[in-house]
Design a protein around this motif. Structure first.
Motif, PDB file in Angstrom:
ATOM      1  N   PRO A 115      38.807  32.614  29.520  1.00  0.00           N
ATOM      2  CA  PRO A 115      40.026  33.080  30.188  1.00  0.00           C
ATOM      3  C   PRO A 115      40.087  32.747  31.673  1.00  0.00           C
ATOM      4  O   PRO A 115      40.862  33.368  32.402  1.00  0.00           O
ATOM      5  N   ASN A 116      39.278  31.789  32.107  1.00  0.00           N
ATOM      6  CA  ASN A 116      39.144  31.555  33.547  1.00  0.00           C
ATOM      7  C   ASN A 116      40.324  30.804  34.155  1.00  0.00           C
ATOM      8  O   ASN A 116      40.453  30.756  35.385  1.00  0.00           O
ATOM      9  N   ASN A 117      41.180  30.195  33.315  1.00  0.00           N
ATOM     10  CA  ASN A 117      42.231  29.340  33.867  1.00  0.00           C
ATOM     11  C   ASN A 117      43.503  30.088  34.275  1.00  0.00           C
ATOM     12  O   ASN A 117      44.366  29.516  34.925  1.00  0.00           O
ATOM     13  N   ASN A 118      43.640  31.363  33.864  1.00  0.00           N
ATOM     14  CA  ASN A 118      44.834  32.146  34.229  1.00  0.00           C
ATOM     15  C   ASN A 118      44.490  33.619  34.351  1.00  0.00           C
ATOM     16  O   ASN A 118      43.431  34.054  33.896  1.00  0.00           O
ATOM     17  N   SER A 119      45.403  34.379  34.949  1.00  0.00           N
ATOM     18  CA  SER A 119      45.251  35.838  34.963  1.00  0.00           C
ATOM     19  C   SER A 119      45.332  36.370  33.538  1.00  0.00           C
ATOM     20  O   SER A 119      46.052  35.829  32.698  1.00  0.00           O
ATOM     21  N   GLN A 120      44.583  37.438  33.270  1.00  0.00           N
ATOM     22  CA  GLN A 120      44.604  38.094  31.953  1.00  0.00           C
ATOM     23  C   GLN A 120      44.750  39.589  32.196  1.00  0.00           C
ATOM     24  O   GLN A 120      43.847  40.220  32.746  1.00  0.00           O
ATOM     25  N   VAL A 121      45.861  40.165  31.772  1.00  0.00           N
ATOM     26  CA  VAL A 121      46.205  41.530  32.151  1.00  0.00           C
ATOM     27  C   VAL A 121      45.244  42.565  31.582  1.00  0.00           C
ATOM     28  O   VAL A 121      45.065  43.639  32.166  1.00  0.00           O
ATOM     29  N   TYR A 122      44.583  42.270  30.466  1.00  0.00           N
ATOM     30  CA  TYR A 122      43.698  43.262  29.842  1.00  0.00           C
ATOM     31  C   TYR A 122      42.220  43.009  30.115  1.00  0.00           C
ATOM     32  O   TYR A 122      41.368  43.695  29.563  1.00  0.00           O
ATOM     33  N   LEU A 123      41.882  42.027  30.952  1.00  0.00           N
ATOM     34  CA  LEU A 123      40.490  41.745  31.286  1.00  0.00           C
ATOM     35  C   LEU A 123      40.178  42.246  32.702  1.00  0.00           C
ATOM     36  O   LEU A 123      40.800  41.824  33.675  1.00  0.00           O
ATOM     37  N   TYR A 124      39.197  43.138  32.776  1.00  0.00           N
ATOM     38  CA  TYR A 124      38.861  43.812  34.030  1.00  0.00           C
ATOM     39  C   TYR A 124      38.478  42.821  35.125  1.00  0.00           C
ATOM     40  O   TYR A 124      38.944  42.915  36.266  1.00  0.00           O
ATOM     41  N   GLU A 125      37.612  41.863  34.789  1.00  0.00           N
ATOM     42  CA  GLU A 125      37.146  40.921  35.806  1.00  0.00           C
ATOM     43  C   GLU A 125      38.275  40.031  36.302  1.00  0.00           C
ATOM     44  O   GLU A 125      38.275  39.594  37.467  1.00  0.00           O
ATOM     45  N   SER A 126      39.272  39.767  35.448  1.00  0.00           N
ATOM     46  CA  SER A 126      40.430  38.984  35.880  1.00  0.00           C
ATOM     47  C   SER A 126      41.262  39.769  36.890  1.00  0.00           C
ATOM     48  O   SER A 126      41.744  39.216  37.889  1.00  0.00           O
ATOM     49  N   LEU A 127      41.416  41.065  36.652  1.00  0.00           N
ATOM     50  CA  LEU A 127      42.161  41.912  37.593  1.00  0.00           C
ATOM     51  C   LEU A 127      41.456  41.981  38.942  1.00  0.00           C
ATOM     52  O   LEU A 127      42.094  41.899  39.997  1.00  0.00           O
ATOM     53  N   ILE A 128      40.125  42.114  38.909  1.00  0.00           N
ATOM     54  CA  ILE A 128      39.363  42.130  40.161  1.00  0.00           C
ATOM     55  C   ILE A 128      39.552  40.813  40.909  1.00  0.00           C
ATOM     56  O   ILE A 128      39.766  40.794  42.128  1.00  0.00           O
ATOM     57  N   SER A 129      39.481  39.703  40.181  1.00  0.00           N
ATOM     58  CA  SER A 129      39.640  38.389  40.815  1.00  0.00           C
ATOM     59  C   SER A 129      41.013  38.241  41.453  1.00  0.00           C
ATOM     60  O   SER A 129      41.149  37.684  42.546  1.00  0.00           O
ATOM     61  N   ASP A 130      42.045  38.755  40.769  1.00  0.00           N
ATOM     62  CA  ASP A 130      43.394  38.684  41.347  1.00  0.00           C
ATOM     63  C   ASP A 130      43.458  39.451  42.669  1.00  0.00           C
ATOM     64  O   ASP A 130      44.131  39.023  43.616  1.00  0.00           O
ATOM     65  N   ILE A 131      42.773  40.586  42.726  1.00  0.00           N
ATOM     66  CA  ILE A 131      42.748  41.376  43.964  1.00  0.00           C
ATOM     67  C   ILE A 131      42.014  40.611  45.059  1.00  0.00           C
ATOM     68  O   ILE A 131      42.488  40.499  46.199  1.00  0.00           O
ATOM     69  N   LEU A 132      40.845  40.066  44.717  1.00  0.00           N
ATOM     70  CA  LEU A 132      40.021  39.381  45.719  1.00  0.00           C
ATOM     71  C   LEU A 132      40.692  38.120  46.252  1.00  0.00           C
ATOM     72  O   LEU A 132      40.530  37.776  47.425  1.00  0.00           O
ATOM     73  N   MET A 133      41.440  37.432  45.392  1.00  0.00           N
ATOM     74  CA  MET A 133      41.986  36.129  45.776  1.00  0.00           C
ATOM     75  C   MET A 133      43.285  36.224  46.572  1.00  0.00           C
ATOM     76  O   MET A 133      43.710  35.241  47.180  1.00  0.00           O
ATOM     77  N   ASP A 134      43.913  37.392  46.583  1.00  0.00           N
ATOM     78  CA  ASP A 134      45.199  37.524  47.261  1.00  0.00           C
ATOM     79  C   ASP A 134      44.997  38.121  48.659  1.00  0.00           C
ATOM     80  O   ASP A 134      44.816  39.327  48.821  1.00  0.00           O
TER      81      ASP A 134
END
Length: 352
Positions: A115-134
């Motif tokens: 799932p590394n190529n896009n945001s994933q609304v139900y994956l915790y680490e994806s949500l954290i990455s979205d926070i860190l990257m913005d």
């Protein structure tokens, strides 16, 4: 004068209490999230996801299992809806990424970075990455939670920005809300269970074992000669109607519709011509007697909102409401194919 003194006194006391409570700044919370992401080795979660993109809200139960080690990152995401016959499962293991439809005994296999190529609304680490990257994220503290608003990187570009709510003590996810550019709510997720100390065994991410277990849970017929299965297929054939996309690229027009009857039931082929030509195939789906797997190669799962599709280089395949859909084109981009597919699940006006 006395009222002014009391007001100043209350403000001072409030400031002292907040300091004593040790509320963290945004920078400190972000540092904690970064550390949690680096130290993460797995979790199990349960959530309810509601899609607001159709005429009526559609709700899914989502089970999320994730484990990672030095060798790989493993995932199992089970999407379930009581009103949908075909629940789906996304699995990532050492053999690749798979989209399973247990009710049909079918799966698609990808060599993908999901799932590394896009945001994933139900994956915790994806949500954290979205926070860190913005770098332009916003932050607030509200009733024992941290509230972030961030940009997104979802496959569906209408999902413009999101509100992520985390527990202030554990930093576990609580809710996620995704909006379009006009702040209209499109998707909401509420996490009901979350365990960062979950244990796993070797079979938890095995494709065959998960397919078998899910098929048994959904009572998939062991033989296509089964009377009940034949009744369901006959009903699907009788109710089959062609679905037309409400979106098509500029300059593309429908120039041919071919209807045939196959051994599995009716089949419709819609051919669009123009600068961006494409073909849509629709036919009644049938369950396989034995598990069948389609190797897509360098493709990826695509979340259409109402189902998960399999995207290859020049095609897109998905199943919905007893019908298999297939779009093929050498002219369309993957985003254009996805937009067409999403537009085929909006209103009854699409059915002709």
């Amino acid at each position: 004068m006395r009222k002014i003194f009391l007001l100043v006194f209350v403000c001072v006391i409030t400031a002292v209490v907040m300091t004593a409570c040790g509320e963290k700044s945004q920078e400190e919370v972000v540092q904690d999230l970064d550390k949690k992401l680096q130290d993460m080795d797995g979790y199990k979660g349960e959530a309810t996801m509601t899609l607001e993109t159709g005429e009526e809200p559609r709700t899914y139960d989502v089970d999320i299992w994730h484990m990672q080690n030095e060798k790989n990152k493993y995932y199992k995401v089970h999407l379930k809806n009581d009103n949908e016959e075909q629940n789906q499962m996304i699995i990532r293991n050492d053999d690749g990424v798979f989209v399973l439809t247990p009710a049909l005994n079918k799966s698609f296999r990808f060599q993908s970075d999901w799932p590394n190529n896009n945001s994933q609304v139900y994956l915790y680490e994806s949500l954290i990455s979205d926070i860190l990257m913005d770098a332009e994220r916003t932050f607030a503290i509200h009733e024992g939670t941290y509230v972030f608003e961030t940009k997104t990187n979802y496959q569906n570009k209408n999902l413009h920005h999101q509100e992520i709510v985390l527990d202030s003590k554990s930093l576990e996810p609580k809710t996620v809300k995704i909006y379009d550019a006009d702040y209209k709510l499109l998707v909401s997720v509420e996490f009901t269970e979350f365990d960062e100390n979950a244990s796993f065994d070797d079979n938890d991410f095995d494709t065959d074992k998960n397919m078998t277990a899910a098929a048994m849970e959904e009572d998939v017929p062991v033989s296509t000669e089964d009377d009940e299965n034949n009744e369901e297929e006959n009903a699907a054939q009788e109710n089959f109607e062609a679905v037309y996309p409400s979106y098509q690229p500029q300059g593309s027009t429908l120039n041919d519709k071919e209807e045939t009857m196959t051994e599995n039931g009716p089949k419709v082929v819609l051919s669009y011509s123009g600068d961006q030509s494409f073909t849509i195939v629709q036919q009644v789906e049938t369950a396989e007697e034995a598990a069948a797997s389609v190797n897509v190669g360098n493709g990826q799962p695509v979340d259409l909102g109402f189902t998960v599709a399999a995207q290859a280089e020049n095609s897109l395949t998905w199943h919905y409401n007893g019908v298999e859909y297939f779009i093929a084109s050498h002219d369309l981009s993957q985003d254009e194919m996805t937009a067409i597919a999403r537009s085929m699940n909006e209103t009854s006006e699409n059915i002709k």
